[in-house]
Design an enzyme around this catalytic site. Sequence first.
Site, PDB file in Angstrom:
ATOM      1  CG  ASN A  16      -1.771   0.879   1.207  1.00  7.88           C
ATOM      2  OD1 ASN A  16      -1.311   2.065   1.508  1.00  7.88           O
ATOM      3  ND2 ASN A  16      -2.896   0.957   1.217  1.00  7.88           N
TER       4      ASN A  16
ATOM      5  CG  HIS B  53       1.225   6.116   4.557  1.00  3.81           C
ATOM      6  ND1 HIS B  53       1.128   7.031   5.345  1.00  3.81           N
ATOM      7  CD2 HIS B  53       1.398   4.982   5.462  1.00  3.81           C
ATOM      8  CE1 HIS B  53      -0.115   6.407   5.916  1.00  3.81           C
ATOM      9  NE2 HIS B  53       0.183   5.152   5.946  1.00  3.81           N
TER      10      HIS B  53
ATOM     11  CG  HIS C 252      -8.273   4.188   0.870  1.00  5.62           C
ATOM     12  ND1 HIS C 252      -8.219   4.432   2.221  1.00  5.62           N
ATOM     13  CD2 HIS C 252      -9.359   4.365   0.233  1.00  5.62           C
ATOM     14  CE1 HIS C 252      -9.343   4.609   2.684  1.00  5.62           C
ATOM     15  NE2 HIS C 252     -10.009   4.845   1.758  1.00  5.62           N
TER      16      HIS C 252
ATOM     17  NE  ARG D 177      -8.307   7.867   3.900  1.00  3.37           N
ATOM     18  CZ  ARG D 177      -8.789   7.361   5.102  1.00  3.37           C
ATOM     19  NH1 ARG D 177     -10.455   8.144   5.317  1.00  3.37           N
ATOM     20  NH2 ARG D 177      -8.674   6.777   5.701  1.00  3.37           N
TER      21      ARG D 177
ATOM     22  NE  ARG E  99      -6.494  11.170   5.096  1.00  2.99           N
ATOM     23  CZ  ARG E  99      -7.271  10.591   6.076  1.00  2.99           C
ATOM     24  NH1 ARG E  99      -8.287  11.290   6.877  1.00  2.99           N
ATOM     25  NH2 ARG E  99      -7.261   9.365   6.898  1.00  2.99           N
ATOM     26  CG  HIS E 100      -3.485   9.080   1.675  1.00  2.00           C
ATOM     27  ND1 HIS E 100      -4.510   8.886   0.662  1.00  2.00           N
ATOM     28  CD2 HIS E 100      -3.904   8.846   2.786  1.00  2.00           C
ATOM     29  CE1 HIS E 100      -5.048   7.927   1.581  1.00  2.00           C
ATOM     30  NE2 HIS E 100      -4.773   7.922   3.322  1.00  2.00           N
TER      31      HIS E 100
ATOM     32  CD  GLU F 250      -6.772  -0.347   0.615  1.00  2.78           C
ATOM     33  OE1 GLU F 250      -7.579   0.984   1.225  1.00  2.78           O
ATOM     34  OE2 GLU F 250      -6.451  -1.265   0.929  1.00  2.78           O
TER      35      GLU F 250
ATOM     36  CB  THR G  58      -9.632   2.093   6.654  1.00  2.00           C
ATOM     37  OG1 THR G  58      -8.689   2.608   5.591  1.00  2.00           O
ATOM     38  CG2 THR G  58     -10.818   1.214   6.854  1.00  2.00           C
TER      39      THR G  58
ATOM     40  CD  GLU H 134      -7.209  -5.664   3.234  1.00  2.00           C
ATOM     41  OE1 GLU H 134      -7.346  -5.643   2.638  1.00  2.00           O
ATOM     42  OE2 GLU H 134      -5.940  -5.590   4.117  1.00  2.00           O
TER      43      GLU H 134
ATOM     44  CG  HIS I  73      -6.061  -1.356   9.247  1.00  2.22           C
ATOM     45  ND1 HIS I  73      -4.984  -0.964   9.915  1.00  2.22           N
ATOM     46  CD2 HIS I  73      -6.561  -0.436   8.272  1.00  2.22           C
ATOM     47  CE1 HIS I  73      -6.027  -0.297   9.872  1.00  2.22           C
ATOM     48  NE2 HIS I  73      -6.210   0.432   9.031  1.00  2.22           N
TER      49      HIS I  73
ATOM     50  N   GLY J  82       0.911  -1.534   4.623  1.00  2.00           N
ATOM     51  CA  GLY J  82       1.722  -0.381   4.095  1.00  2.00           C
ATOM     52  C   GLY J  82       2.743   0.477   4.721  1.00  2.00           C
ATOM     53  CG  HIS J  83       2.857   3.358   8.730  1.00  3.58           C
ATOM     54  ND1 HIS J  83       3.582   2.886   9.844  1.00  3.58           N
ATOM     55  CD2 HIS J  83       2.600   4.722   9.140  1.00  3.58           C
ATOM     56  CE1 HIS J  83       3.745   4.007  10.546  1.00  3.58           C
ATOM     57  NE2 HIS J  83       3.117   4.434  10.180  1.00  3.58           N
TER      58      HIS J  83
HETATM   59  N1  PXP Z   1      -5.799  -2.955   4.487  1.00  3.63           N
HETATM   60  C1  PXP Z   1      -6.964  -1.937   4.426  1.00  3.63           C
HETATM   61  C2  PXP Z   1      -8.265  -1.824   3.885  1.00  3.63           C
HETATM   62  C3  PXP Z   1      -6.760  -0.186   4.219  1.00  3.63           C
HETATM   63  O1  PXP Z   1      -7.229   0.560   4.472  1.00  3.63           O
HETATM   64  C4  PXP Z   1      -5.288  -0.154   5.060  1.00  3.63           C
HETATM   65  C5  PXP Z   1      -5.312   0.116   5.368  1.00  3.63           C
HETATM   66  O2  PXP Z   1      -5.211   2.590   4.475  1.00  3.63           O
HETATM   67  C6  PXP Z   1      -4.016  -1.024   4.533  1.00  3.63           C
HETATM   68  C7  PXP Z   1      -4.243  -2.368   4.133  1.00  3.63           C
HETATM   69  C8  PXP Z   1      -3.105  -0.931   5.171  1.00  3.63           C
HETATM   70  O3  PXP Z   1      -2.660  -1.494   6.277  1.00  3.63           O
HETATM   71  P1  PXP Z   1      -1.592  -0.622   7.465  1.00  3.63           P
HETATM   72  O4  PXP Z   1      -1.375   0.940   6.207  1.00  3.63           O
HETATM   73  O5  PXP Z   1      -1.408  -0.055   8.276  1.00  3.63           O
HETATM   74  O6  PXP Z   1      -0.277  -1.466   7.056  1.00  3.63           O
END
Ligand code: PXP
Length: 245
Positions: free
Chosen positions: A7, A10, A43, A45, A49-50, A70, A101, A151, A191, A213-214
């Site tokens: 993801n 960021h 994603h 949104r 915003r990103h 997403e 999310t 998911e 997530h 992602g993060h």
């Molecule tokens: N899956 C979904 C549906 C999400 O909304 C997100 C965050 O955008 C992620 C996975 C990834 O989460 P993280 O950034 O905590 O890895």
Amino acid sequence: MAQLNVNIDHVATIRQARKADEPDPVWAAAECELGGASGITMHLREDCRHIQPRDVELVRQVAKVKLNLEMAMTEAMVRFALKVKPDQVTLVPEKRQELTTEGGLDCRKLQKHLAAVVRRLNRADIEVSAFITPDEDQVKASAQAGCQAVELHTGSYANAPSQAQLTRRLGELEKARDIGWACGLIIHAGHGLTYRNIGPVAALEGLEDFNIGHSIIVRSVFVGIRQATREMIELIDKYSSYCQQ
Ligand code: PXP
């Protein structure tokens, strides 16, 4: 073996902090691909915003791997997806004020709307996954609405305050996976997954994709996106091989 979708939201978050034109998420997508990612997750949104619409359009054109978009179930987003045609749409709930999310989509409450959205996206050959809490009712409602995949929200697992809680959360994921399988669903997860907590989830049999992602983008600051992607794939492969023995 489970696959990794990175993801890249960021990367866009950093760009939007200055409303500048760099770093470009499109470059990030290429780096993830070079690091071995099987897919890119973005994603879009409603408040942009990103990730911006342009980012998704360009990644769709250049990425050779799966594009997982997403989005919320709004008419504007559905139309955008039908135009850009990602390989997969993951439907998520969206609150403007949230940092990320927060919860899963309430597929039971929104079932009629969800079913209509799934039909429209499927007609354009877009697979639909619903982001849900690992809960029996939600899994069944997703299947009844016609989703191809779910998911499973791993946030509660990731934030478990003790080993006992963590084991319980893993059990919930496993049970939701089994119910999903019985309903014919493909099971993804994501997530809050990090290099430190991916092991036990990756060792669960039969999860198809991880959306992360993060943690990967954070590590990229120090080692670069390609290397950070590679390191996460190595961990997923290592732990998924345990369940195959
Ligand atoms: N899956 C979904 C549906 C999400 O909304 C997100 C965050 O955008 C992620 C996975 C990834 O989460 P993280 O950034 O905590 O890895």
